[in-house]
Write an enzyme that holds these catalytic residues in place. Sequence first.
Site, PDB file in Angstrom:
ATOM      1  CB  CYS A 139      -0.539   0.150   0.993  1.00  0.00           C
ATOM      2  SG  CYS A 139      -1.508  -1.485   1.600  1.00  0.00           S
TER       3      CYS A 139
ATOM      4  CG  ASP B 251      -4.736  -2.978   9.014  1.00  0.00           C
ATOM      5  OD1 ASP B 251      -4.248  -2.587   9.759  1.00  0.00           O
ATOM      6  OD2 ASP B 251      -5.614  -2.121   8.268  1.00  0.00           O
TER       7      ASP B 251
ATOM      8  CB  CYS C  62      -1.863   1.106   5.214  1.00  0.00           C
ATOM      9  SG  CYS C  62      -1.485  -0.586   4.291  1.00  0.00           S
ATOM     10  CG  ASP C  63      -6.982  -1.278   5.765  1.00  0.00           C
ATOM     11  OD1 ASP C  63      -7.076  -0.536   3.930  1.00  0.00           O
ATOM     12  OD2 ASP C  63      -7.778  -1.965   5.666  1.00  0.00           O
ATOM     13  CE  LYS C  64      -7.204   0.291  10.618  1.00  0.00           C
ATOM     14  NZ  LYS C  64      -7.234  -0.522   9.869  1.00  0.00           N
TER      15      LYS C  64
ATOM     16  CB  CYS D 299      -6.124  -4.511  -0.199  1.00  0.00           C
ATOM     17  SG  CYS D 299      -5.909  -5.041   1.165  1.00  0.00           S
TER      18      CYS D 299
ATOM     19  CD  GLU E  99      -9.237  -4.297   9.735  1.00  0.00           C
ATOM     20  OE1 GLU E  99      -8.711  -4.766   8.807  1.00  0.00           O
ATOM     21  OE2 GLU E  99      -9.965  -2.792   9.271  1.00  0.00           O
TER      22      GLU E  99
ATOM     23  CB  SER F 121     -10.926  -6.946   7.021  1.00  0.00           C
ATOM     24  OG  SER F 121     -10.860  -6.330   5.357  1.00  0.00           O
TER      25      SER F 121
END
Length: 562
Positions: A56, A88, A129-131, A201, A450, A476
């Site tokens: 990511c 993650d 990335c996610d966060k 992702c 998650e 997730s």
Amino acid sequence: MTSPTTPLPRPRSGPLTTGPSRAAARAMLRAVGLSEDDLTKPQVAVASSWNEVTPCNVHLNGLAAAAKEGVRQAGAVPLEFGTIAVSDGISMGTEGMKASLVSREVIADSVELMVNAERFDAMVTIAGCDKSLPGMLMACARLNIPSIFLYGGTILPGFVHGKAVTIQDVFEAVGEHSAGTMSDEDLLKVERAACPGAGSCAGMYTANTMSMCAEALGMTLPGEASPPAVSGERTVLARQSGAAVVQALAHDLRPRQIMTRNAFLNAATLVMATAGSTNAVLHLLAIAHEAGVELTLDDFDAVSRRTPVIASVRPSGLYVMSELDQVGGVPVILRELLYAGLLDGDAMTVNGRTMEENVRDAPAPDGSVVRQVEDAFKADGGLAILRGSLAPKGAVVKTPGIENLRFHGRARVFDREEDCFEAVTSGKVGKGDVLVIRYEGPRGGPGMREMLAVTAAIKGAGLGKDVMLLTDGRFSGATFGACVAHVAPEAYEGGPIALVMDGDPVVLDVPERRLELQVGDAELDLRRAGWKRPEPNYTEGVLAKYAALVSGADTGAVCTVR
């Protein structure tokens, strides 16, 4: 556009670099390469979550370089710094996953500290990335200096036997392998193919959901959310973003003028229309908190009830983010929702244009990846907010893919994720079980892990239609099926989820938005009287500090002074 002869404002860096008393500061800035001319220009932070840990983020340094080029071309001076980002996908199912949500706060805090200390006039924030996406947007809202967000972009899917695969397929393959329905050889093929290069992702998982939210909030250039990480378009967008933030500085256009309540409702509408990640609820609440905007779980439920699902994107649909990009990207969805009367088209965006102006020329829905509202995949939104005796302060569930919108089963209680995962993968879970994973909330975990490893194992084991899972932790964006997250109050705070016992009847009723524990009040009173809060899992370090400060999931799990 600002006239070339009009000096750009330097509201913060000007006092830092002007006058005899600031000679030492100028000396330091000369040492990092600033010229005499540079010292008369605005300074723009380029904050990136680049690292080599995860696909990511591995390419974000290149985007930062392009963004800096855009800043320079627009007449300002870019200065780059980095912050953290955790993976993650790598830490999923381990103790390390407790650091993930905490990293969101650290990212926001670190950007705030750097920008305040160095007196930057504006900033470009770059994340993958996610966060890191919500963390950067929280920093933008908190600092409220001219800012723009730039996404690293989606990864492309891999292919096995001619079928597109993503990281979701790897986690589900683990479940199939443990159930004996997938060979070692085929598991390895999926593992090797699923992540073919840089990018976040591939489905409508958390990173891509939050990139869409950033665009709907107005904090990105139009069309920014969907182009793949490896596309040349990403570099162009990065350069344009650098130039755009200098124009925002010239016009004193700030995040809190953009991220209004209506902008947050626009973002929530987009999440519902795409069946996006349940994490979007948590993150939008947190960003709104930083922006000083009132936003509640009830707002999400109201939006869900009026918003149809019009995009078919994994895990709820058939396509990945790069395929959405091929049919016109997020502007296609926004335009369709806008002309159906579901969005505020007057909301301002970072390029100085309204939402309606940005999307009016977007293509019409293609009919496969995106449909018209009249031909929606689902009449109401992709997420639902639940309440009831088991979740008095709310819970969140993704509704597409739930075979039984009304589910009645008996509780199987686990006080940590690993024990539930072992039960699933060893064949100890049966049809009709309601798996309750507790003490994984913001304070109890701490960090609200998650649980894709568990949910994917359930699906991979062939139990996706027959088992329900609920938790005070998170899921997730790739989670699919009857999985209820963010149960509040959490177990560590003595919420009803702490009182559930094996065999208790539990009822999920999505149409009625109910999550009920069918145990009498007198029995629950007895259990409550005998309940004791467990000893904390961490008594020192950042996780202990986080647990002492964090609020409940119903308010975004934000850190506040208690």
